[in-house]
Design an enzyme around this catalytic site. Structure first.
Site, mmCIF file in Angstrom:
data_model
loop_
_atom_site.group_PDB
_atom_site.id
_atom_site.type_symbol
_atom_site.label_atom_id
_atom_site.label_comp_id
_atom_site.label_asym_id
_atom_site.label_seq_id
_atom_site.Cartn_x
_atom_site.Cartn_y
_atom_site.Cartn_z
ATOM 1 C CG MET A 1 -1.992 -1.058 1.156
ATOM 2 S SD MET A 1 -3.031 -1.078 2.618
ATOM 3 C CE MET A 1 -1.950 -1.814 3.831
ATOM 4 C CB ALA A 2 1.124 3.996 -2.459
ATOM 5 C CD GLN A 54 2.374 -2.803 -6.951
ATOM 6 O OE1 GLN A 54 2.165 -1.712 -6.448
ATOM 7 N NE2 GLN A 54 1.468 -3.763 -6.942
ATOM 8 C CB CYS A 84 -2.994 1.849 -8.867
ATOM 9 S SG CYS A 84 -3.166 3.427 -8.032
ATOM 10 N N GLY A 185 -9.016 -8.382 -1.172
ATOM 11 C CA GLY A 185 -10.170 -7.501 -1.048
ATOM 12 C C GLY A 185 -11.059 -7.875 0.117
ATOM 13 C CG ASP A 186 -13.740 -5.637 1.207
ATOM 14 O OD1 ASP A 186 -12.998 -4.701 1.536
ATOM 15 O OD2 ASP A 186 -14.678 -5.512 0.415
HETATM 16 C C1 LIG Z 1 -3.683 3.659 0.908
HETATM 17 C C2 LIG Z 1 -3.636 2.517 -0.061
HETATM 18 C C3 LIG Z 1 -2.552 2.409 -0.901
HETATM 19 C C4 LIG Z 1 -2.485 1.350 -1.800
HETATM 20 N N1 LIG Z 1 -1.396 1.222 -2.601
HETATM 21 C C5 LIG Z 1 -1.268 0.144 -3.401
HETATM 22 C C6 LIG Z 1 -0.086 -0.060 -4.157
HETATM 23 O O1 LIG Z 1 0.850 0.738 -4.132
HETATM 24 N N2 LIG Z 1 -0.025 -1.168 -4.921
HETATM 25 C C7 LIG Z 1 -1.045 -2.094 -4.973
HETATM 26 O O2 LIG Z 1 -0.928 -3.094 -5.673
HETATM 27 N N3 LIG Z 1 -2.169 -1.910 -4.283
HETATM 28 C C8 LIG Z 1 -2.297 -0.827 -3.500
HETATM 29 N N4 LIG Z 1 -3.438 -0.667 -2.759
HETATM 30 C C9 LIG Z 1 -4.526 -1.649 -2.861
HETATM 31 C C10 LIG Z 1 -4.367 -2.767 -1.843
HETATM 32 O O3 LIG Z 1 -3.185 -3.495 -2.096
HETATM 33 C C11 LIG Z 1 -5.538 -3.742 -1.905
HETATM 34 O O4 LIG Z 1 -5.621 -4.257 -3.191
HETATM 35 C C12 LIG Z 1 -6.862 -3.078 -1.556
HETATM 36 O O5 LIG Z 1 -6.724 -2.210 -0.453
HETATM 37 C C13 LIG Z 1 -7.938 -4.128 -1.251
HETATM 38 O O6 LIG Z 1 -7.509 -5.008 -0.248
HETATM 39 P P1 LIG Z 1 -7.940 -4.834 1.288
HETATM 40 O O7 LIG Z 1 -9.427 -4.844 1.339
HETATM 41 O O8 LIG Z 1 -7.312 -6.005 1.985
HETATM 42 O O9 LIG Z 1 -7.399 -3.505 1.746
HETATM 43 C C14 LIG Z 1 -3.532 0.391 -1.859
HETATM 44 C C15 LIG Z 1 -4.630 0.523 -1.010
HETATM 45 C C16 LIG Z 1 -4.692 1.580 -0.109
HETATM 46 C C17 LIG Z 1 -5.891 1.681 0.809
#
Ligand SMILES: Cc1cc2nc3c(=O)[nH]c(=O)nc-3n(C[C@H](O)[C@H](O)[C@H](O)COP(=O)(O)O)c2cc1C
Length: 324
Positions: A1-2, A54, A84, A185-186
């Site tokens: 997560m960026a 990445q 993204c 996701g979630d």
């Molecule tokens: C603040 C933020 C930054 C993110 N940055 C990236 C990223 O740099 N690369 C990536 O593949 N996904 C990024 N994501 C997406 C997450 O990796 C993930 O796919 C998404 O949050 C859904 O999964 P979760 O429900 O477990 O959070 C980011 C998500 C958030 C909330």
């Protein structure tokens, strides 16, 4: 997560059993890597293996050059971001925008795969829009191009982060694919993890937001998935020790004003996890955010954690943490 999964965060997640962590996305234009922000995003050779980075971009040649630079810098697995949804990324036809252009996807993937010896993985969404969920097509292209594993966030680009992720598309991709598929996701509870693994038959799970301020979730999930029993929650003392050590590591990792700034985000995440009282959290954060130096910030954070309701009174571990 960026903006979150920097080196200190990856290390703390690994220490709790995350099998693989990935750098925050790096723009494929390597001339930008010298900037203060990007330089802290690079992988260094002393990080735990396998070291995964990445990249995000739109030009096959530039992406291939970035892959070579990553390989030179000790990256062992390279992930390509086609998930993204951010406007500033999609407006440049990068990230999830690329899912609209399967031919370009193919060009990028083949170009990167042939540029380096590294295993190349891909992250996608279910599709560009809800009407056009083409994850199956992109997954097929990925496999044909030599991608070794694919992770899928169960939302389309159109959905951003709204609604709930769906797993039907991920399941369909898994059924047609020979490469490992990772669902995302979630995934929040142990039951989510079990359900998604069973329903989709995927090879792995990718956790994002639920890990914020809760890196011990990897230990809890690994335990549940391997024993079918809920692990005793990490003691509050250990949670506090983890949080304080993590913030100290951030202070050591970054330079100048970034140290206090980056730490703020994680402090807020830990407080979100450890305190259920919104008003308490707001007051504490307001106070901590006035801290100008890492020392002051860590002191305020330690004191705040000590004062949280339901936390044990004695916390020797905190005072032993080395403060900068
Ligand atoms: C603040 C933020 C930054 C993110 N940055 C990236 C990223 O740099 N690369 C990536 O593949 N996904 C990024 N994501 C997406 C997450 O990796 C993930 O796919 C998404 O949050 C859904 O999964 P979760 O429900 O477990 O959070 C980011 C998500 C958030 C909330």
């Amino acid at each position: 997560m960026a903006g979150l999964t920097d080196r200190p965060y990856r290390d703390v997640c690994r220490s709790f059993g995350a099998g693989l962590t990935t750098s925050e996305m790096l723009a494929s234009d390597t001339s930008l890597w010298k900037s203060n922000k990007s330089s802290t995003r690079l992988i260094s050779k002393d990080e735990a293996e396998p070291r995964c980075a990445q990249i995000v971009g739109t030009d096959p040649y530039i992406m291939a050059e970035a892959a070579k630079r990553c390989a030179d810098q000790g990256v062992q697995i390279l992930d390509i971001n086609m998930g993204c949804p951010a406007k500033k990324v999609c407006n440049k036809a990068a990230g999830s925008a690329l899912m609209q252009y399967p031919e370009r996807v193919e060009d990028i993937l083949s170009s990167v795969v042939s540029a380096v010896e590294l295993p190349i993985t891909l992250k996608i969404r279910t599709g560009w829009s809800n009407k056009n969920k083409n994850a199956l097509e992109i997954a097929h292209i990925a496999e044909e191009s030599g991608i070794v594993a694919l992770s899928i966030h169960g939302r389309s680009r159109e959905e951003g982060f709204m609604g709930h992720a769906e797993y039907e598309t991920i399941r369909a991709v898994k059924q047609q694919s020979k490469i490992p598929i990772i669902a995302n996701g979630d995934i929040i509870t142990m039951q989510d993890a079990v359900f998604i693994l069973k329903y989709t038959q995927v090879d792995g799970l990718l956790l994002g937001r639920i890990t914020k301020g809760r890196p011990w979730i990897f230990e809890e999930m690994n335990h549940y998935l391997s024993t079918n029993e809920v692990k005793k929650p990490l003691s509050k003392n250990k949670q506090i020790k983890t949080a304080i050590e993590h913030i100290s590591t951030i202070h050591r990792h970054y330079k100048s004003a970034l140290r206090v700034k980056v730490a703020r985000k994680h402090i807020a995440c830990y407080l979100n996890t450890m305190s259920t009282q919104l008003t308490v959290r707001k007051d504490i954060l307001r106070d901590i955010f006035t801290a100008k130096t890492p020392f002051e910030q860590l002191e305020k954070f330690s004191q705040a954690l000590k004062g949280l309701p339901n936390f044990p009174k004695t916390r020797d571990s905190i005072t032993k943490v080395v403060i900068l």
